[in-house]
Design a protein around this motif. Sequence first.
Motif, PDB file in Angstrom:
ATOM      1  N   THR D  41       0.857  -1.188   0.000  1.00 60.57           N
ATOM      2  CA  THR D  41       0.000   0.000   0.000  1.00 60.57           C
ATOM      3  C   THR D  41       0.898   1.244   0.000  1.00 60.57           C
ATOM      4  O   THR D  41       2.109   1.150   0.219  1.00 60.57           O
ATOM      5  CB  THR D  41      -0.872   0.049   1.260  1.00 60.57           C
ATOM      6  OG1 THR D  41       0.014   0.015   2.384  1.00 60.57           O
ATOM      7  CG2 THR D  41      -1.820  -1.141   1.325  1.00 60.57           C
ATOM      8  N   LYS D  43       0.767   3.445   2.258  1.00 63.76           N
ATOM      9  CA  LYS D  43       1.185   3.521   3.663  1.00 63.76           C
ATOM     10  C   LYS D  43       2.517   2.812   3.875  1.00 63.76           C
ATOM     11  O   LYS D  43       3.444   3.339   4.499  1.00 63.76           O
ATOM     12  CB  LYS D  43       0.098   2.863   4.510  1.00 63.76           C
ATOM     13  CG  LYS D  43       0.221   3.026   5.996  1.00 63.76           C
ATOM     14  CD  LYS D  43      -1.087   2.477   6.600  1.00 63.76           C
ATOM     15  CE  LYS D  43      -1.086   2.471   8.109  1.00 63.76           C
ATOM     16  NZ  LYS D  43      -2.439   2.034   8.569  1.00 63.76           N
ATOM     17  N   LEU D  46       5.443   4.597   2.065  1.00 64.27           N
ATOM     18  CA  LEU D  46       5.985   5.777   2.742  1.00 64.27           C
ATOM     19  C   LEU D  46       7.065   5.393   3.751  1.00 64.27           C
ATOM     20  O   LEU D  46       8.072   6.091   3.901  1.00 64.27           O
ATOM     21  CB  LEU D  46       4.866   6.578   3.421  1.00 64.27           C
ATOM     22  CG  LEU D  46       3.919   7.320   2.463  1.00 64.27           C
ATOM     23  CD1 LEU D  46       2.810   8.016   3.239  1.00 64.27           C
ATOM     24  CD2 LEU D  46       4.671   8.334   1.602  1.00 64.27           C
ATOM     25  N   LEU D  62       7.090  13.871   5.961  1.00 66.71           N
ATOM     26  CA  LEU D  62       6.104  13.014   6.620  1.00 66.71           C
ATOM     27  C   LEU D  62       5.590  13.649   7.905  1.00 66.71           C
ATOM     28  O   LEU D  62       6.294  14.412   8.563  1.00 66.71           O
ATOM     29  CB  LEU D  62       6.745  11.662   6.951  1.00 66.71           C
ATOM     30  CG  LEU D  62       7.197  10.842   5.751  1.00 66.71           C
ATOM     31  CD1 LEU D  62       8.066   9.672   6.186  1.00 66.71           C
ATOM     32  CD2 LEU D  62       5.977  10.346   4.965  1.00 66.71           C
ATOM     33  N   GLU D  65       2.026   8.876  10.015  1.00 63.34           N
ATOM     34  CA  GLU D  65       2.206   7.827   9.007  1.00 63.34           C
ATOM     35  C   GLU D  65       1.828   8.283   7.593  1.00 63.34           C
ATOM     36  O   GLU D  65       1.805   7.480   6.669  1.00 63.34           O
ATOM     37  CB  GLU D  65       1.378   6.590   9.378  1.00 63.34           C
ATOM     38  CG  GLU D  65      -0.120   6.845   9.353  1.00 63.34           C
ATOM     39  CD  GLU D  65      -0.914   5.609   9.750  1.00 63.34           C
ATOM     40  OE1 GLU D  65      -2.127   5.615   9.533  1.00 63.34           O
ATOM     41  OE2 GLU D  65      -0.316   4.641  10.260  1.00 63.34           O
ATOM     42  N   THR D  66       1.546   9.579   7.452  1.00 61.64           N
ATOM     43  CA  THR D  66       1.174  10.058   6.117  1.00 61.64           C
ATOM     44  C   THR D  66       2.071  11.218   5.700  1.00 61.64           C
ATOM     45  O   THR D  66       2.999  11.579   6.421  1.00 61.64           O
ATOM     46  CB  THR D  66      -0.327  10.438   6.077  1.00 61.64           C
ATOM     47  OG1 THR D  66      -0.709  10.711   4.726  1.00 61.64           O
ATOM     48  CG2 THR D  66      -0.629  11.628   6.958  1.00 61.64           C
ATOM     49  N   VAL D  67       1.833  11.752   4.480  1.00 66.71           N
ATOM     50  CA  VAL D  67       2.634  12.910   4.055  1.00 66.71           C
ATOM     51  C   VAL D  67       2.179  14.143   4.820  1.00 66.71           C
ATOM     52  O   VAL D  67       1.040  14.221   5.277  1.00 66.71           O
ATOM     53  CB  VAL D  67       2.524  13.151   2.530  1.00 66.71           C
ATOM     54  CG1 VAL D  67       3.175  12.015   1.754  1.00 66.71           C
ATOM     55  CG2 VAL D  67       1.072  13.353   2.108  1.00 66.71           C
ATOM     56  N   TRP D  80      -4.561  10.958  -5.261  1.00 69.25           N
ATOM     57  CA  TRP D  80      -4.707   9.685  -4.525  1.00 69.25           C
ATOM     58  C   TRP D  80      -6.023   9.599  -3.766  1.00 69.25           C
ATOM     59  O   TRP D  80      -6.458   8.507  -3.413  1.00 69.25           O
ATOM     60  CB  TRP D  80      -3.500   9.439  -3.614  1.00 69.25           C
ATOM     61  CG  TRP D  80      -3.412  10.312  -2.376  1.00 69.25           C
ATOM     62  CD1 TRP D  80      -3.954  11.545  -2.195  1.00 69.25           C
ATOM     63  CD2 TRP D  80      -2.735   9.995  -1.154  1.00 69.25           C
ATOM     64  NE1 TRP D  80      -3.639  12.029  -0.971  1.00 69.25           N
ATOM     65  CE2 TRP D  80      -2.903  11.103  -0.294  1.00 69.25           C
ATOM     66  CE3 TRP D  80      -1.993   8.903  -0.708  1.00 69.25           C
ATOM     67  CZ2 TRP D  80      -2.358  11.129   0.995  1.00 69.25           C
ATOM     68  CZ3 TRP D  80      -1.458   8.943   0.578  1.00 69.25           C
ATOM     69  CH2 TRP D  80      -1.647  10.039   1.415  1.00 69.25           C
ATOM     70  N   GLU D  81      -6.657  10.748  -3.507  1.00 69.70           N
ATOM     71  CA  GLU D  81      -7.928  10.740  -2.794  1.00 69.70           C
ATOM     72  C   GLU D  81      -8.977   9.965  -3.583  1.00 69.70           C
ATOM     73  O   GLU D  81      -9.893   9.382  -3.022  1.00 69.70           O
ATOM     74  CB  GLU D  81      -8.377  12.191  -2.565  1.00 69.70           C
ATOM     75  CG  GLU D  81      -9.358  12.392  -1.438  1.00 69.70           C
ATOM     76  CD  GLU D  81     -10.806  12.361  -1.902  1.00 69.70           C
ATOM     77  OE1 GLU D  81     -11.684  12.414  -1.042  1.00 69.70           O
ATOM     78  OE2 GLU D  81     -11.064  12.267  -3.133  1.00 69.70           O
ATOM     79  N   GLU D  85      -6.267   6.768  -0.987  1.00 75.19           N
ATOM     80  CA  GLU D  85      -5.162   7.365  -0.228  1.00 75.19           C
ATOM     81  C   GLU D  85      -4.183   6.310   0.301  1.00 75.19           C
ATOM     82  O   GLU D  85      -3.663   5.518  -0.487  1.00 75.19           O
ATOM     83  CB  GLU D  85      -5.706   8.258   0.908  1.00 75.19           C
ATOM     84  CG  GLU D  85      -6.627   9.358   0.368  1.00 75.19           C
ATOM     85  CD  GLU D  85      -6.834  10.515   1.327  1.00 75.19           C
ATOM     86  OE1 GLU D  85      -6.437  10.438   2.505  1.00 75.19           O
ATOM     87  OE2 GLU D  85      -7.422  11.537   0.892  1.00 75.19           O
ATOM     88  N   LEU D  86      -3.930   6.289   1.616  1.00 76.68           N
ATOM     89  CA  LEU D  86      -2.905   5.397   2.184  1.00 76.68           C
ATOM     90  C   LEU D  86      -3.156   3.927   1.881  1.00 76.68           C
ATOM     91  O   LEU D  86      -2.233   3.117   1.831  1.00 76.68           O
ATOM     92  CB  LEU D  86      -2.829   5.586   3.709  1.00 76.68           C
ATOM     93  CG  LEU D  86      -2.174   6.893   4.194  1.00 76.68           C
ATOM     94  CD1 LEU D  86      -2.391   7.047   5.702  1.00 76.68           C
ATOM     95  CD2 LEU D  86      -0.676   6.914   3.879  1.00 76.68           C
ATOM     96  N   GLU D  87      -4.408   3.551   1.687  1.00 76.81           N
ATOM     97  CA  GLU D  87      -4.748   2.127   1.517  1.00 76.81           C
ATOM     98  C   GLU D  87      -4.631   1.655   0.062  1.00 76.81           C
ATOM     99  O   GLU D  87      -4.813   0.461  -0.222  1.00 76.81           O
ATOM    100  CB  GLU D  87      -6.182   1.858   2.019  1.00 76.81           C
ATOM    101  CG  GLU D  87      -6.439   2.299   3.456  1.00 76.81           C
ATOM    102  CD  GLU D  87      -5.377   1.780   4.415  1.00 76.81           C
ATOM    103  OE1 GLU D  87      -4.880   0.647   4.224  1.00 76.81           O
ATOM    104  OE2 GLU D  87      -5.018   2.529   5.363  1.00 76.81           O
TER     105      GLU D  87
END
Lengths: 283, 283, 105, 105
Positions: D41, D43, D46, D62, D65-67, D80-81, D85-87
Amino acid sequence: HLSVISKLENSSIARHSRQLILPEIGVKGQISIANTSVLIVGAGGLGCPSAIYLAAAGIGRLGIVDYDEVELSNLHRQVLHTEDRIGIEKSASVTTAIKGLNSSVVCIPYHMSLNSSNAIQVIQQYDIVLDCTDNVATRYLLNDACVLTGKPLVSGSALRFEGQVTVYNTQDGPCYRCLFPIPPPPETVTNCSDGGVLGVVPGIIGCIQALETLKIASGIGASYCQKLLVFDGIDGTFRTIKLRSKKKNCVVCSENPTITQLIDYEQFCGSKATDKSKTVKLL
Amino acid sequence: HLSVISKLENSSIARHSRQLILPEIGVKGQISIANTSVLIVGAGGLGCPSAIYLAAAGIGRLGIVDYDEVELSNLHRQVLHTEDRIGIEKSASVTTAIKGLNSSVVCIPYHMSLNSSNAIQVIQQYDIVLDCTDNVATRYLLNDACVLTGKPLVSGSALRFEGQVTVYNTQDGPCYRCLFPIPPPPETVTNCSDGGVLGVVPGIIGCIQALETLKIASGIGASYCQKLLVFDGIDGTFRTIKLRSKKKNCVVCSENPTITQLIDYEQFCGSKATDKSKTVKLL
Amino acid sequence: MAASSQTGMSITLEFSGGAELLFGKVKKHHISLDESTTAWTIKKLLIWVKDNLLKERPELFLQGETVRPGILVLVNDADWELLGELEYEIKENDNIVFISTLHGG
Amino acid sequence: MAASSQTGMSITLEFSGGAELLFGKVKKHHISLDESTTAWTIKKLLIWVKDNLLKERPELFLQGETVRPGILVLVNDADWELLGELEYEIKENDNIVFISTLHGG
Ligand SMILES: [Zn+2]
Ligand SMILES: [Zn+2]
């Protein structure tokens, strides 16, 4: 000719501080820009933005060629001219605008048409040439003159909502004739008077020509050598096209050229070196 | 307010003939442009090219907001100012340039900082707003004020050799807060004073902002609504990115907003509404 | 890919720089070329375009069996000269663009 | 595609708007992600980026856990939305871009 400068004056450092701190420019790049001379052919929709941003960036010497005078119908896109300069020579009008912004630029107006008998003599005094013209005959003339004198040619064009940019005759890329060995039939060529143009489109294209010129002058190198940028202002799309290499049999830029001096370009193209009337009678 | 015009005067027809013949504009589009009022916030590297091309195209009324005076270090990119106007208010300097090119544009200088107590009152007098500013706090302020007054926001930014353009709050697209609900940490924000900028890069971006504005004004519609144009001037690449839709839980543009009037944006962002100093002490 | 050649080969044609004015002002055309015993070269495509898409004054687009001088042909954003010009064999999903070069300023 | 997952998954990372300054001023990175029992992912990417590519001051890239706020993440030129996103699960040949938004004028 420019006397070569090797260090920046304090006033230049103060003026250009925001671009001096760019690592890709720096003091070395700024000195290169100040030692570069640029000839802008056409003081119209493309020439105005090119000229003012090159002057702003500190180009050492700018030549401005145009045979025409300022008219009211120019002011929707030729933004260096003013209402009170209507009737004045365009090359002089642009020079006035440049002097107002940056008096340290040596700006030389040429109120004339470039043609086969005078082009080489003017062009050989400059390092880089900008094609900001509006007709096919002058585009072939500038190409051949730049090949014969070894100058990069930063070419822009605009019509309606569209624009194109490419850099010829540098970094081993092709020349205009490599791409277009035969001129287009005159009846297929539309100029801004007939086809119209939204003024800010040549604004965008002229600015991109200035950027390419500054990248050549500062040693970064041009992006659109052997590439064509195609802009569509209605859709808001920019497309970059990979072009052919120099042609081995190009009549002017190959190793065995058949054109070794300038020819009659109005006759070659069957059209006049102006945007005012479209075809010339071939006798 | 502008009195609404319903036909073009002869002088306007002569001036705008090259854009009147564009089928996408025509007489109807030109009348729309003449009936449109635009507020340009920031009379700097982005505001100068935007302002002059909007004036050239015949926008009816232009408001120019800037709190600053012209300095020598502005002239490498802020090309409507001149050496002899150093020390003059930027909004007045731009107004002088516009009057010279097109005296029929109603041009109103605002020598002031926009803030929460005055922004709505100024913005509600205009149809379209251009974000030509240089700091995060003003970008959030303009976004919220445009959402609250229902105005499209044509946003440009530039730094070093890069630029970005997008149009917020129109054609059902997202607002600035939909994309950036939380402001960036102040230490990650670089301004043109610290990071530098090549002057013609905001030139290109400001011209594109003017084009988007003219497309909204003439009824063609913006290209970069819910899209972001990203320009890299070193590589010569333009990338268009598809952005998210309006966020259902956006604090300002959703159906149940929690922000219904302007807030303190310097406090929200932890930075001042100027490019001169970077952080503000939060008490 | 039997299925796809039975339903023809899908490609995209684009016209810009004013060339679209000869094609009903439509810039982008999604077309399908019928299955054929001979390969679909650009030469063959130009005949198809003339017969099926070109709305007016073919002499402003074609000259003899090729495009008229001043039109650049691109296949997937590369100059057709890099790919064999008229003899290039078209593939499924190719994007072929005809750009009339501009001369205004 | 056994062969390709044995040699890892190839993707391209790009950094722009100044984000490249934290990555040795290199704008474009071709990387290969090792075969893994859990999906790659964003996530997870990153963390990999922080450990393998980030040259300095991770707090400018960072946050948790995200940007950090102000960085847009794009997958194949889309926000990415739109993709979770992270997933979002990374696929072979994805192009992932991190754009620091500009504020200058
Ligand atoms: Zn050649
Ligand atoms: Zn919102």
